[in-house]
Design a protein around this motif. Structure first.
Motif, PDB file in Angstrom:
ATOM      1  N   PHE A  90       0.800  -1.225   0.000  1.00 22.67           N
ATOM      2  CA  PHE A  90       0.000   0.000   0.000  1.00 22.67           C
ATOM      3  C   PHE A  90       0.835   1.280   0.000  1.00 22.67           C
ATOM      4  CE2 PHE A  90      -2.927   3.239   1.669  1.00 22.67           C
ATOM      5  CZ  PHE A  90      -3.959   3.086   0.755  1.00 22.67           C
ATOM      6  N   PRO A  91       1.989   1.331   0.692  1.00 25.85           N
ATOM      7  CA  PRO A  91       2.780   2.569   0.626  1.00 25.85           C
ATOM      8  C   PRO A  91       3.151   2.970  -0.803  1.00 25.85           C
ATOM      9  CG  PRO A  91       3.545   1.195   2.435  1.00 25.85           C
ATOM     10  CD  PRO A  91       2.554   0.371   1.663  1.00 25.85           C
ATOM     11  N   GLN A  92       3.488   2.000  -1.642  1.00 25.65           N
ATOM     12  CA  GLN A  92       3.802   2.319  -3.043  1.00 25.65           C
ATOM     13  C   GLN A  92       2.528   2.629  -3.834  1.00 25.65           C
ATOM     14  OE1 GLN A  92       5.027  -0.327  -1.031  1.00 25.65           O
ATOM     15  NE2 GLN A  92       6.148  -1.618  -2.510  1.00 25.65           N
ATOM     16  N   LEU A  93       1.456   1.853  -3.555  1.00 24.64           N
ATOM     17  CA  LEU A  93       0.193   2.032  -4.271  1.00 24.64           C
ATOM     18  C   LEU A  93      -0.438   3.383  -3.974  1.00 24.64           C
ATOM     19  CD1 LEU A  93      -2.187   0.815  -5.955  1.00 24.64           C
ATOM     20  CD2 LEU A  93      -3.098  -0.048  -3.781  1.00 24.64           C
ATOM     21  N   GLU A  94      -0.368   3.800  -2.724  1.00 25.15           N
ATOM     22  CA  GLU A  94      -1.038   5.034  -2.300  1.00 25.15           C
ATOM     23  C   GLU A  94      -0.572   6.242  -3.106  1.00 25.15           C
ATOM     24  OE1 GLU A  94      -2.269   7.091   1.942  1.00 25.15           O
ATOM     25  OE2 GLU A  94      -0.362   6.023   1.796  1.00 25.15           O
ATOM     26  N   GLN A  95       0.685   6.248  -3.483  1.00 23.83           N
ATOM     27  CA  GLN A  95       1.217   7.377  -4.247  1.00 23.83           C
ATOM     28  C   GLN A  95       0.618   7.458  -5.657  1.00 23.83           C
ATOM     29  OE1 GLN A  95       5.574   7.437  -4.075  1.00 23.83           O
ATOM     30  NE2 GLN A  95       5.484   6.140  -2.256  1.00 23.83           N
ATOM     31  N   LEU A  96       0.107   6.328  -6.150  1.00 19.02           N
ATOM     32  CA  LEU A  96      -0.438   6.288  -7.504  1.00 19.02           C
ATOM     33  C   LEU A  96      -1.923   6.620  -7.558  1.00 19.02           C
ATOM     34  CD1 LEU A  96       1.227   2.923  -8.699  1.00 19.02           C
ATOM     35  CD2 LEU A  96       2.186   5.247  -8.738  1.00 19.02           C
ATOM     36  N   LEU A  97      -2.636   6.417  -6.456  1.00 24.79           N
ATOM     37  CA  LEU A  97      -4.094   6.516  -6.467  1.00 24.79           C
ATOM     38  C   LEU A  97      -4.630   7.898  -6.848  1.00 24.79           C
ATOM     39  CD1 LEU A  97      -5.102   4.241  -3.446  1.00 24.79           C
ATOM     40  CD2 LEU A  97      -4.977   3.688  -5.887  1.00 24.79           C
ATOM     41  N   PRO A  98      -3.978   9.018  -6.462  1.00 22.83           N
ATOM     42  CA  PRO A  98      -4.519  10.321  -6.889  1.00 22.83           C
ATOM     43  C   PRO A  98      -4.500  10.529  -8.402  1.00 22.83           C
ATOM     44  CG  PRO A  98      -2.998  10.582  -5.041  1.00 22.83           C
ATOM     45  CD  PRO A  98      -2.850   9.180  -5.527  1.00 22.83           C
ATOM     46  N   ARG A  99      -3.820   9.658  -9.120  1.00 20.43           N
ATOM     47  CA  ARG A  99      -3.657   9.838 -10.564  1.00 20.43           C
ATOM     48  C   ARG A  99      -4.605   8.950 -11.379  1.00 20.43           C
ATOM     49  NH1 ARG A  99       2.692   8.781 -10.951  1.00 20.43           N
ATOM     50  NH2 ARG A  99       2.318   9.169 -13.194  1.00 20.43           N
ATOM     51  N   VAL A 100      -5.518   8.222 -10.702  1.00 20.37           N
ATOM     52  CA  VAL A 100      -6.389   7.296 -11.422  1.00 20.37           C
ATOM     53  C   VAL A 100      -7.857   7.592 -11.119  1.00 20.37           C
ATOM     54  CG1 VAL A 100      -4.621   5.505 -11.347  1.00 20.37           C
ATOM     55  CG2 VAL A 100      -6.406   5.524  -9.600  1.00 20.37           C
ATOM     56  N   GLN A 140     -11.896   2.301  -5.105  1.00 25.41           N
ATOM     57  CA  GLN A 140     -12.119   0.877  -5.333  1.00 25.41           C
ATOM     58  C   GLN A 140     -10.891   0.029  -4.985  1.00 25.41           C
ATOM     59  OE1 GLN A 140     -12.432  -0.147  -9.647  1.00 25.41           O
ATOM     60  NE2 GLN A 140     -11.687   1.926  -9.998  1.00 25.41           N
ATOM     61  N   TYR A 141      -9.761   0.658  -4.753  1.00 28.43           N
ATOM     62  CA  TYR A 141      -8.538  -0.097  -4.487  1.00 28.43           C
ATOM     63  C   TYR A 141      -8.098  -0.061  -3.022  1.00 28.43           C
ATOM     64  CZ  TYR A 141      -8.246   0.523  -9.575  1.00 28.43           C
ATOM     65  OH  TYR A 141      -8.512   0.537 -10.921  1.00 28.43           O
ATOM     66  N   VAL A 142      -8.849   0.643  -2.160  1.00 28.87           N
ATOM     67  CA  VAL A 142      -8.334   0.864  -0.806  1.00 28.87           C
ATOM     68  C   VAL A 142      -8.807  -0.177   0.209  1.00 28.87           C
ATOM     69  CG1 VAL A 142      -8.086   3.317  -1.231  1.00 28.87           C
ATOM     70  CG2 VAL A 142     -10.190   2.482  -0.166  1.00 28.87           C
ATOM     71  N   ASN A 151       5.904   1.567 -12.036  1.00 28.29           N
ATOM     72  CA  ASN A 151       6.460   1.716 -10.691  1.00 28.29           C
ATOM     73  C   ASN A 151       6.716   0.390  -9.976  1.00 28.29           C
ATOM     74  OD1 ASN A 151       6.280   4.840  -9.928  1.00 28.29           O
ATOM     75  ND2 ASN A 151       4.491   4.330 -11.183  1.00 28.29           N
ATOM     76  N   GLY A 152       6.551  -0.726 -10.685  1.00 29.85           N
ATOM     77  CA  GLY A 152       6.871  -2.025 -10.110  1.00 29.85           C
ATOM     78  C   GLY A 152       5.940  -2.467  -8.995  1.00 29.85           C
ATOM     79  N   VAL A 153       4.673  -2.050  -9.050  1.00 29.32           N
ATOM     80  CA  VAL A 153       3.687  -2.462  -8.045  1.00 29.32           C
ATOM     81  C   VAL A 153       2.948  -3.688  -8.573  1.00 29.32           C
ATOM     82  CG1 VAL A 153       1.643  -1.798  -6.718  1.00 29.32           C
ATOM     83  CG2 VAL A 153       3.433  -0.099  -7.212  1.00 29.32           C
ATOM     84  N   PRO A 154       2.942  -4.796  -7.835  1.00 32.93           N
ATOM     85  CA  PRO A 154       2.309  -6.024  -8.337  1.00 32.93           C
ATOM     86  C   PRO A 154       0.802  -6.031  -8.116  1.00 32.93           C
ATOM     87  CG  PRO A 154       3.232  -6.440  -6.180  1.00 32.93           C
ATOM     88  CD  PRO A 154       3.584  -5.008  -6.526  1.00 32.93           C
ATOM     89  N   GLN A 155       0.114  -6.972  -8.779  1.00 33.73           N
ATOM     90  CA  GLN A 155      -1.309  -7.219  -8.503  1.00 33.73           C
ATOM     91  C   GLN A 155      -1.474  -7.461  -7.011  1.00 33.73           C
ATOM     92  OE1 GLN A 155      -3.853  -7.415 -10.913  1.00 33.73           O
ATOM     93  NE2 GLN A 155      -5.495  -7.930  -9.495  1.00 33.73           N
ATOM     94  N   PHE A 156      -2.449  -6.797  -6.395  1.00 29.22           N
ATOM     95  CA  PHE A 156      -2.573  -6.817  -4.933  1.00 29.22           C
ATOM     96  C   PHE A 156      -4.001  -7.183  -4.530  1.00 29.22           C
ATOM     97  CE2 PHE A 156      -3.393  -2.620  -6.643  1.00 29.22           C
ATOM     98  CZ  PHE A 156      -4.620  -2.302  -6.099  1.00 29.22           C
ATOM     99  N   THR A 157      -4.145  -7.577  -3.278  1.00 28.60           N
ATOM    100  CA  THR A 157      -5.470  -7.793  -2.698  1.00 28.60           C
ATOM    101  C   THR A 157      -5.964  -6.482  -2.102  1.00 28.60           C
ATOM    102  OG1 THR A 157      -4.512  -8.451  -0.579  1.00 28.60           O
ATOM    103  CG2 THR A 157      -4.991 -10.206  -2.185  1.00 28.60           C
ATOM    104  N   VAL A 158      -7.293  -6.296  -2.062  1.00 27.44           N
ATOM    105  CA  VAL A 158      -7.827  -5.055  -1.494  1.00 27.44           C
ATOM    106  C   VAL A 158      -7.935  -5.127   0.026  1.00 27.44           C
ATOM    107  CG1 VAL A 158      -9.098  -4.406  -3.574  1.00 27.44           C
ATOM    108  CG2 VAL A 158     -10.230  -5.788  -1.821  1.00 27.44           C
TER     109      VAL A 158
END
Length: 644
Positions: free
Chosen positions: A7-17, A22-24, A91-98
């Protein structure tokens, strides 16, 4: 470290989508368990967007069943929209669980529920994002075992190169059995590696492992034989059937979505299976026999589900909910229980011959009166005999007249186009039926503002149905008939302005037909489409017919077959079908006889109320029809809280 949150890496991307919520995760009734305390870890995927996947009952049930086990962890993952997929790759973020935002590649098992074949490319995206090799043969002991389920898993051959295993039928007991086999294998130190685990799963008889079966082809392109290549593997894999639904009252605590979803309601499956015998309906065929949930079981599930979720609508779900032997008692009991509250009841599409105004009034007693939905499926009486959907136009007119007279203003009718033996006239009679509905409604209600909406989908022949041998109608013919139908509706402006028409063109249906009746060779088409950018093929804005046809021509040419060979070609009685070694319980000779009856326009009775007609399910599966009536009533419960 395995199982660590991204989530730390994912969180930085969420404002751009788009729709980042739906991903949190963190929905009401979601479960987050300790990674280290679990012996077996499942990632459960619905291969579509969150808004479609979260309300899915199948995934929700398995999620709860698995997480009730003390040493088992289950988390959810959904298909990633293309905007976030691009950023994750950058950014090298893999498929993740919500739930825990853990990498899907770290789990022991990845269970994927396919309600439709058009989710196949989304599976490939998820595997690739997770760092899981696309091809099962390239996976090692540390990669998840990819298990397919859902209705499309009754012919998993087109995705056989991408999955490790498939489960046919009901999943509640199957996932616990798979969990136990995996737990034992891990506790023993993973003897024999991945192959041994897959062999142990295959030995259960209810898990299909494609790599343990060899397929050979004849010179004309047809399948010559499907044969096991290991001694420990059964020649046929049988579907799972969960009996006594009251023993499985799931979901007990429905998930409440954070983002808008396709169904904003709490749902209870009131029975499973159908014996109506509609020849086009795969769901009705593969879920036999009928198993009813008791009136007390339904009442308890509604009470606990509403209490846990705060939903204000209860969907009473099944393939034909009004056919429950105690549907009148169920709806009256629930309407009595929740009278004066905000809780409404709803049924999905209802058969005309199972509907009555008393039932409709109970469903709308609290003042909500949405449109009524019926599914005649065919426009003419002749085509309805072919598909075994015997609803007379007189019955329909009588039913909708009563509804309009009782205050309803909107009726929706579902039809299909491209059915076997169909002619232009069969489709054009849909227009006459809709006009007669408007005429009858105006007369019954004395009003001019009533509406009738016709919704039309392209017919797709499905495995394990009498139409599995049928030639699929080509898109050009389907689209031509739909244009003629629209013209026929608009020809009478006085009536036509009250008739809405919604339809799907024939192109997506042809692709679905390729995937539903394809064999292992179609896997090359799926992979090519995905590499060419195919994603979210069930969404019209993402679907590309040209991409599928181009990939089909290129990928199938080396095998000497083409897309038409899998779709618009009629099969012979003696042809080995790609799913013949996967046992739905239905006897192939019975299905063939029913196909011949269809061509002769002969109807088949509902065996729930008539003597057995030997479809094969009950004796081969060791099951039987489970129906009431029980004669019991719903115990009154005083609702607590304003949302109830």
């Amino acid at each position: 470290m395995r199982g660590e949150s991204v989530f730390p890496q994912l969180e930085q991307l969420l404002p751009r989508v788009s729709k980042p919520v739906q991903y949190v995760g963190g929905e009401l009734n979601a479960t987050l368990k300790s990674w280290d305390e679990a012996t077996v870890r499942w990632a459960l995927m619905y291969p579509d967007a969150y808004e479609v996947g979260l309300p899915n009952q199948g995934v929700m049930i398995l999620y709860e069943v698995l997480n009730e086990q003390p040493d088992v962890l289950a988390e959810r993952t959904y298909a990633i929209w293309p905007d976030l997929e691009a950023l994750m790759r950058e950014n090298g973020v893999p498929q993740f669980t919500v739930d825990g935002h853990r990498p899907v590649g770290d789990f022991d098992l990845l269970g994927v529920s396919f309600a439709t074949e058009l989710g196949y490319t989304n599976l490939l995206s998820a595997l690739d994002l997770a760092g899981i090799p696309l091809h099962a043969e390239d996976r090692g002991d540390d990669h998840p075992v990819v298990v397919a389920g859902g209705h499309a898993a009754f012919n998993p051959e087109p995705i056989s190169r991408f999955i490790d295993a498939a489960v046919l039928g009901d999943g509640e007991e199957a996932v616990l059995e798979i969990t136990e086999v995996t737990r034992t294998w891990k506790n023993e130190g993973k003897p024999g590696g991945r192959d041994e685990l897959l062999l142990r799963l295959a030995e259960t008889g209810g898990v299909y492992v494609p790599k343990f079966y060899d397929v050979t082809y004849a010179d004309d392109g047809r399948i010559a034989e499907v044969r096991p290549n290991r001694d420990r593997v059964p020649p046929r894999v049988v579907k799972r059937t969960t009996m006594d639904l009251d023993a499985w009252p799931y979901p007990k605590k429905p998930l409440v979505p954070l983002a808008e979803s396709v169904h904003e309601r709490m749902s209870v499956e009131i029975f499973r299976g159908c014996t109506r015998g509609c020849r086009f309906c795969q769901a009705g065929m593969i879920t036999r026999p009928v198993r009813e949930r008791s009136i007390e079981g339904i009442g308890a599930m509604v009470h606990s589900g509403l209490d846990a979720s705060g939903f204000e609508e209860v969907g009473l779900l099944s393939l034909s909910s009004a056919d429950h032997s105690e549907i009148a008692e169920i709806t009256k009991g629930l309407a009595d229980r929740y009278e004066g509250t905000n809780t409404g009841l709803s049924l999905p599409s209802t058969r005309v011959d199972a509907f009555n105004i008393d039932l409709a009034n109970e469903l709308s007693r609290n003042g909500r009166r949405s449109g009524l939905t019926f599914a005649p499926e065919g426009g003419s009486e002749r085509i309805r005999k072919v598909i075994n959907k015997m609803v007379s136009e007189e019955d329909l007119i009588r039913t909708v007249s009563a509804a309009y007279a009782a205050g309803w203003r909107q009726v929706k009718l579902y039809f299909m186009c491209g059915l076997p033996t169909e002619t232009d006239d069969d489709v054009l009679q849909i227009a006459e039926m809709a006009k007669n509905v408007i005429r009858a409604g105006r007369e019954a209600s004395g009003r001019k503002d009533i509406r009738c909406t016709i919704s039309i989908g392209g017919f797709v022949p499905k495995p394990h149905t009498p139409f599995q041998w049928a030639a699929q109608c080509d898109p050009e013919t389907v689209d031509s008939r739909l244009r003629k139908l629209r013209q026929a509706i608009n020809a009478d402006r006085g009536l036509g302005r009250n008739i809405g028409m919604r339809y799907h063109d024939g192109q997506p249906s042809l692709v679905e037909g390729l995937l539903s009746r394809g064999d292992r060779r179609v896997g090359a088409v799926i992979e090519q489409v995905w590499r060419d950018g195919g994603r979210f093929d069930g969404w019209s804005e993402h679907f590309s017919y040209e991409r599928w046809m181009s990939a089909g021509a290129e990928a199938l040419a080396p095998f000497g077959v083409d897309v038409a060979w899998f779709t618009t070609r009629e099969r012979d009685e003696d042809e080995v079908l790609p799913w013949d070694h996967l046992d739905s319980g239905l006897a192939k000779d019975w299905l063939w006889d029913d196909w011949q009856d269809a061509l002769d326009e002969q109807e088949q009775d509902d065996c729930r109320w008539t003597p057995c007609f030997d479809c094969g399910v009950c004796p081969s599966m060791g099951t039987d029809i489970e129906v009431g009536p029980t004669g019991r009533t719903l115990i009154p419960i005083t609702p607590v809280g304003s949302s109830l």
